[in-house]
Scaffold this active site. Structure first.
Site, PDB file in Angstrom:
ATOM      1  N   PRO A 189       0.925  -1.118   0.211  1.00 10.40           N
ATOM      2  CA  PRO A 189      -0.169   0.045   0.120  1.00 10.40           C
ATOM      3  C   PRO A 189       0.676   1.275  -0.069  1.00 10.40           C
ATOM      4  CG  PRO A 189      -0.645  -1.607   1.516  1.00 10.40           C
ATOM      5  CD  PRO A 189       0.442  -1.998   1.200  1.00 10.40           C
ATOM      6  N   GLU A 190      -0.003   2.352  -0.055  1.00 15.21           N
ATOM      7  CA  GLU A 190       0.713   3.794  -0.012  1.00 15.21           C
ATOM      8  C   GLU A 190       1.318   3.739   1.614  1.00 15.21           C
ATOM      9  OE1 GLU A 190      -0.782   8.409  -0.213  1.00 15.21           O
ATOM     10  OE2 GLU A 190      -2.359   6.656   0.035  1.00 15.21           O
TER      11      GLU A 190
END
Length: 306
Positions: free
Chosen positions: A42-43
């Site tokens: 993820p980010e």
């Protein structure tokens, strides 16, 4: 060509680069052994997305405690050209995997932090996309990059590219990816709303590409005790996930995964991209180059994997 992809919906060891890197290594080993060739995180997985933090900032003033917190975030951020990069390159080489991972990047050339997406092949770093427009108060901690950051890569597993979180709501940024012929569109995010799934489906239909939307699963109690006051008003389930894999026809192939840590995996078939373009092709028979012209300042040409 068929390709097994795996999206990791998990949590970092918040604000601890070393322990988070160890966790990345452990998860990659597990999912590479399961036959996955492309892994996505993820980010800002390294060292964590600081949801709920103010960094002591108000319009017109910043606190010393906020500056101290920013310093700690900076010190635990990822830096290219150092042992951080070498470590992930070695991991990908040993496991023979492609890896796309969200990091907060300490950029040695100007001292700012960027929200970045790093692309690795089994041979090393392919390149980096730095967020061109942080959202809301993200702009306090992350600088924004230029068109040179709108990168894409022609690899042995397909043409890779993508955008981070709400960059995906920028129509021209999406078009910058489409015009490079991106086949596997990667969208790490911190957005856990259920309607984010609809956004991922729209991009798949619009771009006629596979879309890999990857988010964290994170609880407030996962923050170290010393940060609890920062997030006292946040709900316990601070990021509920929503990781999903979408086909070029907008169909959900795997996920969305909500309410738990885990992984979303699927074997995609790149031939589906060509089949989907019978109906629609944004850079082909629907492009209408006789009417529209589109040019992105500074965008590099798609980079061929060596």
């Amino acid at each position: 060509m068929k390709l097994k992809v795996c999206l990791i919906q998990d949590s970092p060891v918040f604000f601890d680069k070393e322990k988070t890197m160890q966790k990345v290594e452990e998860l990659c080993i597990i999912h590479a052994k399961a036959g996955n060739q492309l892994l996505v995180f993820p980010e800002s997985f390294i060292p964590g997305y600081p949801r709920g933090f103010t960094f002591g900032a108000k319009i017109g003033s910043r606190s010393e405690a906020g500056r101290d917190l920013y310093l700690e975030y900076y010190q635990n951020s990822f830096e290219l050209g150092t042992a951080d990069q070498e470590r992930l390159e070695r991991l990908c080489r040993d496991l023979k995997i492609y890896l796309v991972i969200g990091v907060t990047e300490r950029y040695c050339k100007n001292g700012s932090l960027y929200c970045s997406m790093l692309y690795f092949s089994p041979k090393g770093l392919l390149g980096v996309h730095r967020k061109i427009k942080p959202t809301g108060t993200e702009r306090l901690i992350w600088a924004e990059d230029s068109g040179k950051s709108l990168v894409s890569f022609d690899t042995k597993i397909g043409k890779l590219g993508g955008l981070i979180c709400w960059e995906n709501y920028m129509p021209l940024a999406r078009m910058a990816m489409y015009q490079q012929g991106v086949e596997i569109y990667i969208a790490p995010t911190a957005d856990a709303r259920k309607n984010w799934t609809a956004t991922m489906q729209h991009i798949a239909l619009e771009g006629r590409c596979f879309v890999l939307g990857c988010n964290q699963y994170f609880k407030k109690s996962m923050y170290p005790e010393r940060f609890q006051e920062e997030v006292s008003e946040e709900p316990e389930e601070i990021c509920n996930g929503g990781t999903v894999i979408i086909s070029p026809m907008g169909e959900i192939l795997a996920g969305p995964l909500f309410g738990e840590a885990g992984a979303v995996s699927y074997e995609i078939d790149l031939d589906q991209i060509i089949k989907s373009k019978l109906d629609f092709d944004p850079i082909g028979h629907y492009g209408r180059d006789d009417i529209f012209q589109f040019h992105v300042l500074g965008q590099p040409k798609i980079k061929k994997e060596e």
